[in-house]
Design a protein around this motif. Structure first.
Motif: not given
Length: 287
Positions: A61-86
């Motif tokens: 991933d490029s720097a721009e892709m990581i910035t976008a990923r950080d912004a999106f995940l920071g909003q909690g949209h994929f938190d249910p996935i993180a909880a399921a993995v845990s």
């Protein structure tokens, strides 16, 4: 921190198994080394690159892709996935590696639920490794390519997680303990379906989960499989971040896509649909 996982690491140059402590950490020069003289500088951001050769099979991933990923995940949209993995990782897991760690979002969730565990994040992108290094105090971050061989000692990990990332079954088998667990998240064909047509996003094969099982057969036995599906209400900025963090960011015309996005409602309902698959390493599988 990197010092917490050094004993799990393997020199990527000689891959010597005779070094008891794996790679040592220099107190003043921030260097990792093996007893055969190979050394690797630790970046000031806290990660180390253990890439060898031409850098690997995949483009990170490029720097721009990581910035976008950080912004999106920071909003909690994929938190249910993180909880399921845990939830899929055994609570007694002491050493967990996330292959394709990205920003460290999912591995941090695993470590938060396990105060005594330590985590190793592996990614082919130095921008991902840089961000993951500061995602959790018990997470060590390494740049490496799983297809060139994980720089991790054989039989040293209790669990491996892999969220939307490529997998090398032989290497995952090698680094896990005898009854170690592998947790894989794959998207279904319904994932982000509302955006594919209007914005021309890359689709998902119908049989992705089945093909995952086939690729792991002989080395891993299936333990559990659960479906996770829910809807997100995304702003246009959220959608841009979602696109920017994934493979569709490298495809299509950005101007055409922006014009198409402008035609969508201010809040777009988008489906999250993934399968969380858990496998256990076969006891007879050879290291």
């Amino acid at each position: 921190m990197l010092t917490d996982v050094v004993e799990l690491l393997l020199c990527p140059q000689c891959r010597a198994r005779g070094v008891e402590s794996g790679l040592g950490v220099g107190d003043t020069d921030r260097t990792l080394w093996c007893d055969r003289g190979h050394s690797f500088d630790v970046a000031r951001q806290g990660y180390v690159s253990l890439l060898t050769g031409d850098g690997g099979k995949f483009t990170g991933d490029s720097a721009e892709m990581i910035t976008a990923r950080d912004a999106f995940l920071g909003q909690g949209h994929f938190d249910p996935i993180a909880a399921a993995v845990s939830a899929a990782v055994p609570l007694d897991g002491q050493a967990v590696v996330d292959v394709g760690v990205g920003t460290g979002h999912y591995l941090a969730a695993v470590l938060d639920a396990r105060p005594d565990a330590r985590g190793l994040g592996v990614d082919v992108s130095k921008f991902a490794a840089r961000r993951a290094a500061r995602s959790h105090p018990r997470l060590g971050s390494v740049v490496a390519d799983i297809w060139s061989g994980l720089p991790v000692r054989s039989g040293s990990l209790s669990a491996v997680t892999c969220v939307f990332a490529p997998r090398n079954a032989d290497e995952l088998n090698r680094v896990l303990i005898a009854d170690g667990v592998l947790v894989v998240v794959t998207p279904t064909s319904r994932h982000q379906r509302e955006l594919r047509g209007p914005l021309g996003l890359i689709g998902v094969e119908e049989d992705k989960t089945r093909r995952l099982g086939e690729s792991l057969s002989g080395l891993f036995d299936p333990v559990a499989e659960s479906a996770l599906e829910y809807s997100m209400a995304l702003s246009h900025n959220d959608v841009e971040s979602l696109i920017g963090m994934g493979p569709s960011a490298r495809h299509g015309n950005p101007e055409t896509r922006s014009a198409a996005l402008a035609q969508l409602p201010d809040r777009v309902e988008v489906t999250v649909s993934v399968t969380v698959s858990t496998y256990r390493r076969r006891a007879e599988a050879s290291l």
